[in-house]
Design a protein around this motif. Structure first.
Motif, PDB file in Angstrom:
ATOM      1  N   VAL A 319       0.876  -1.176   0.000  1.00 23.42           N
ATOM      2  CA  VAL A 319       0.000   0.000   0.000  1.00 23.42           C
ATOM      3  C   VAL A 319       0.910   1.223   0.000  1.00 23.42           C
ATOM      4  CG1 VAL A 319      -1.823   1.211   1.243  1.00 23.42           C
ATOM      5  CG2 VAL A 319      -1.683  -1.296   1.384  1.00 23.42           C
ATOM      6  N   GLU A 320       1.037   1.882  -1.147  1.00 26.90           N
ATOM      7  CA  GLU A 320       2.024   2.962  -1.280  1.00 26.90           C
ATOM      8  C   GLU A 320       1.510   4.278  -0.695  1.00 26.90           C
ATOM      9  OE1 GLU A 320       4.650   1.893  -5.237  1.00 26.90           O
ATOM     10  OE2 GLU A 320       2.982   3.280  -5.457  1.00 26.90           O
ATOM     11  N   VAL A 321       1.772   4.480   0.587  1.00 23.65           N
ATOM     12  CA  VAL A 321       1.411   5.765   1.202  1.00 23.65           C
ATOM     13  C   VAL A 321       2.446   6.823   0.827  1.00 23.65           C
ATOM     14  CG1 VAL A 321       1.125   6.975   3.389  1.00 23.65           C
ATOM     15  CG2 VAL A 321       0.072   4.735   3.059  1.00 23.65           C
ATOM     16  N   ALA A 322       3.731   6.435   0.782  1.00 26.17           N
ATOM     17  CA  ALA A 322       4.777   7.365   0.325  1.00 26.17           C
ATOM     18  C   ALA A 322       4.617   7.607  -1.170  1.00 26.17           C
ATOM     19  CB  ALA A 322       6.151   6.780   0.603  1.00 26.17           C
ATOM     20  N   ASN A 323       5.241   8.663  -1.644  1.00 18.92           N
ATOM     21  CA  ASN A 323       5.311   8.886  -3.087  1.00 18.92           C
ATOM     22  C   ASN A 323       6.487   8.104  -3.653  1.00 18.92           C
ATOM     23  OD1 ASN A 323       3.198  10.764  -3.842  1.00 18.92           O
ATOM     24  ND2 ASN A 323       4.229  12.223  -2.501  1.00 18.92           N
ATOM     25  N   GLY A 324       6.217   7.286  -4.650  1.00 19.02           N
ATOM     26  CA  GLY A 324       7.284   6.596  -5.375  1.00 19.02           C
ATOM     27  C   GLY A 324       8.124   5.617  -4.583  1.00 19.02           C
ATOM     28  N   PRO A 325       7.553   4.832  -3.661  1.00 18.37           N
ATOM     29  CA  PRO A 325       8.389   3.910  -2.890  1.00 18.37           C
ATOM     30  C   PRO A 325       8.836   2.687  -3.685  1.00 18.37           C
ATOM     31  CG  PRO A 325       6.098   3.630  -2.256  1.00 18.37           C
ATOM     32  CD  PRO A 325       6.142   4.798  -3.208  1.00 18.37           C
ATOM     33  N   THR A 326       8.172   2.396  -4.815  1.00 12.19           N
ATOM     34  CA  THR A 326       8.517   1.197  -5.597  1.00 12.19           C
ATOM     35  C   THR A 326       9.137   1.642  -6.923  1.00 12.19           C
ATOM     36  OG1 THR A 326       6.495   0.234  -4.699  1.00 12.19           O
ATOM     37  CG2 THR A 326       7.567  -0.980  -6.470  1.00 12.19           C
ATOM     38  N   THR A 327      10.346   1.188  -7.215  1.00  9.84           N
ATOM     39  CA  THR A 327      10.956   1.582  -8.488  1.00  9.84           C
ATOM     40  C   THR A 327      10.296   0.809  -9.636  1.00  9.84           C
ATOM     41  OG1 THR A 327      12.657  -0.119  -8.439  1.00  9.84           O
ATOM     42  CG2 THR A 327      13.208   2.002  -7.404  1.00  9.84           C
ATOM     43  N   LEU A 328      10.534   1.316 -10.841  1.00  8.29           N
ATOM     44  CA  LEU A 328       9.969   0.695 -12.037  1.00  8.29           C
ATOM     45  C   LEU A 328      10.426  -0.765 -12.154  1.00  8.29           C
ATOM     46  CD1 LEU A 328       8.349   1.308 -14.595  1.00  8.29           C
ATOM     47  CD2 LEU A 328      10.453   2.158 -15.652  1.00  8.29           C
ATOM     48  N   ALA A 329      11.737  -0.983 -11.926  1.00 11.74           N
ATOM     49  CA  ALA A 329      12.273  -2.350 -12.056  1.00 11.74           C
ATOM     50  C   ALA A 329      11.644  -3.265 -10.996  1.00 11.74           C
ATOM     51  CB  ALA A 329      13.786  -2.329 -11.897  1.00 11.74           C
ATOM     52  N   ALA A 330      11.472  -2.744  -9.773  1.00  9.25           N
ATOM     53  CA  ALA A 330      10.888  -3.568  -8.703  1.00  9.25           C
ATOM     54  C   ALA A 330       9.451  -3.929  -9.039  1.00  9.25           C
ATOM     55  CB  ALA A 330      10.944  -2.804  -7.382  1.00  9.25           C
TER      56      ALA A 330
END
Ligand code: NAD
Length: 428
Positions: A319-330
């Motif tokens: 659940v992405e509460v932060a902005n941009g916590p998951t990179t594109l590759a991930a």
């Protein structure tokens, strides 16, 4: 070399193509409309002057004035500000606010400034940006390491420059200075409504759903508090100093209370860490991300989940509460492993939604009750989830793809109404 902005544009291109968005609409979104870079001279307490690099980006304003926060952080860069401004463009469209996207930042470690230095920096930012922002052009708000007090200083500086009251120039102000009730909790509360809709969608039993939370700041605290009240078990929490784990789950309010009581104030920031507090097992931030939990909630900064650790994530959903916590590759790795990622542009939109409510209240001169704010936030977030879930049911590759499809279709409609190549070349 890939940077956070190039990543953001690559994601936009991929998801735009997947959603069948016209290429000329995607092209309109690969560059910001305008960015202002400035050097802020600040008189320090020792009498000397230091210069802090600062940015403001108005990314795209097809759907309305640009809107997005200001970040004070040593890691701020022009690329990061542009990426965040692009995400704000998508976010505002995704939750159907009459706004484009913008963002700002200053390269500074604000914890090293005194209160007076911080005030002078905040006012210097507004002096540099006063011609670039405005209630009908670009409306800043708080982000990482900026808060209501800082927004109050900036609003005051803007009003001194334009020589009239203009509270709608900035949101997230203190309630006594035209801020909205419910703004402080809005990001966490909005994210909680998305989690609840997702839990219904998936048929999750709250009492047996375990949660790990990275980042016990403003957004992280409120979502954790509301989730615990709704019955979820918050088994791990971390902040920048490290993490804590308790199998039976934490009482979030006691955790918050102890953190508040143990804090050492420096400037206007809390220096206490969750690690010093209650009975727990200590874990590292890296371990927290890889815990075997149902929901992982990153609520700190970008790039928490990368190609290095995506293969080791055991949570069933993120659940992405932060902005941009998951990179594109991930994200590719997580999709292959069937881990749902509820995207930032949907999950954390509660903050900008109540910022929008604040702007409306300022323009009306008519403050709303907390109940009105909460009820309208809930309905805005639930409608946004429904729109994204409908797009997801069309078999998009991911939840993020569905959220981008919703947002980009709205922006596409806006651009089409102003005329496209097809329109000008058609015979009808
Ligand atoms: P905040 O400064 O209140 O909290 C950030 C927290 O993250 C702090 O507890 C800090 O100690 C922790 N942290 C920093 N680095 C960490 C690390 N490596 N590991 C674990 N914890 C770490 O900030 P916030 O306002 O809660 O914002 C958090 C995130 O939510 C940011 O990505 C922000 O852009 C996003 N967000 C916030 C809002 C809002 O209204 N506050 C709105 C939308 C999005």
């Amino acid at each position: 070399m890939s940077d956070v902005f190039q990543d953001a544009v690559a994601r936009l291109r991929n998801l735009g193509e997947e959603a069948g968005i016209r290429p000329e609409v995607v092209e309109a979104l690969v560059q910001p409309k305008a960015t202002l870079a400035a050097s802020l001279p600040v008189r320090m307490d020792d009498g000397g002057t230091r210069y802090f690099p600062a940015f403001r980006c108005r990314y795209n304003d097809v759907l309305g004035p640009t809107k997005g926060g200001i970040r004070f952080h040593p890691g701020v860069s022009a690329a990061e500000v542009k990426a965040l401004a692009l995400w704000m463009t998508i976010k505002n469209a995704c939750v159907d606010l009459p706004y484009g996207g913008g963002k700002g930042g200053v390269i500074v470690d604000p914890k090293k400034l005194s209160r007076m230095e911080l005030e002078r920096l905040s006012r210097a930012y507004m002096r540099a940006m006063a011609d670039f922002v405005g209630p009908d052009t670009d409306i800043p708000a708080p982000d990482v390491y900026t808060n209501a007090r800082i927004m109050g200083w900036m609003a005051d500086e803007y009003e001194a420059i334009v020589r009239h009251k203009a509270p709608a120039v900035i949101t997230g102000k203190p309630v006594g200075l035209g801020g909205s009730k419910g703004r402080g909790e809005a990001t966490g509360r909005g994210a909680f409504h998305i989690v609840e809709k997702y839990a219904d969608h998936r048929g999750l039993d709250r009492a047996s759903t375990t949660v790990a939370l990275q980042g016990f700041g403003n957004a992280g605290y409120h979502i954790a508090r509301l989730m615990q009240q709704a019955g979820y078990r918050i088994v791990a929490v971390s902040d920048s100093k490290g993490g804590i784990y308790k199998k039976d789950g934490f009482d979030v309010d006691s955790l918050y209370k102890v953190k508040q009581e143990s804090r050492v104030l420096k400037g206007v920031y809390c220096e206490g860490s969750v690690c010093e507090l209650v009975e727990h097992d200590t874990i590292t931030n890296a371990e927290l991300l890889e815990l075997d939990v149902d929901l992982l909630v990153p609520a700190a900064l970008e790039d928490a989940i990368t190609e290095e650790n995506a293969g080791d994530i055991k949570a069933k959903a993120i659940v992405e509460v932060a902005n941009g916590p998951t990179t594109l590759a991930a994200e590719g790795i997580l999709a292959e492993r069937d881990i749902d990622v509820l995207p930032d542009v949907l999950v954390n939109a509660g903050g900008v939604t109540v910022s929008y409510f604040e702007w409306v209240q300022n323009r009306q001169g008519y403050p709303w009750t907390l109940e009105t704010v909460r009820a309208r936030l809930k309905s805005q977030m639930e409608d946004a989830f429904d729109a994204v879930a409908t797009a997801r049911a069309e078999d998009t590759s991911t939840w993020r793809a569905a959220a981008y499809a919703v947002a980009l279709r709205r922006i596409e409609t806006g651009i089409e109404m102003s005329g496209t190549r097809d329109y000008f070349n058609s015979e009808d």
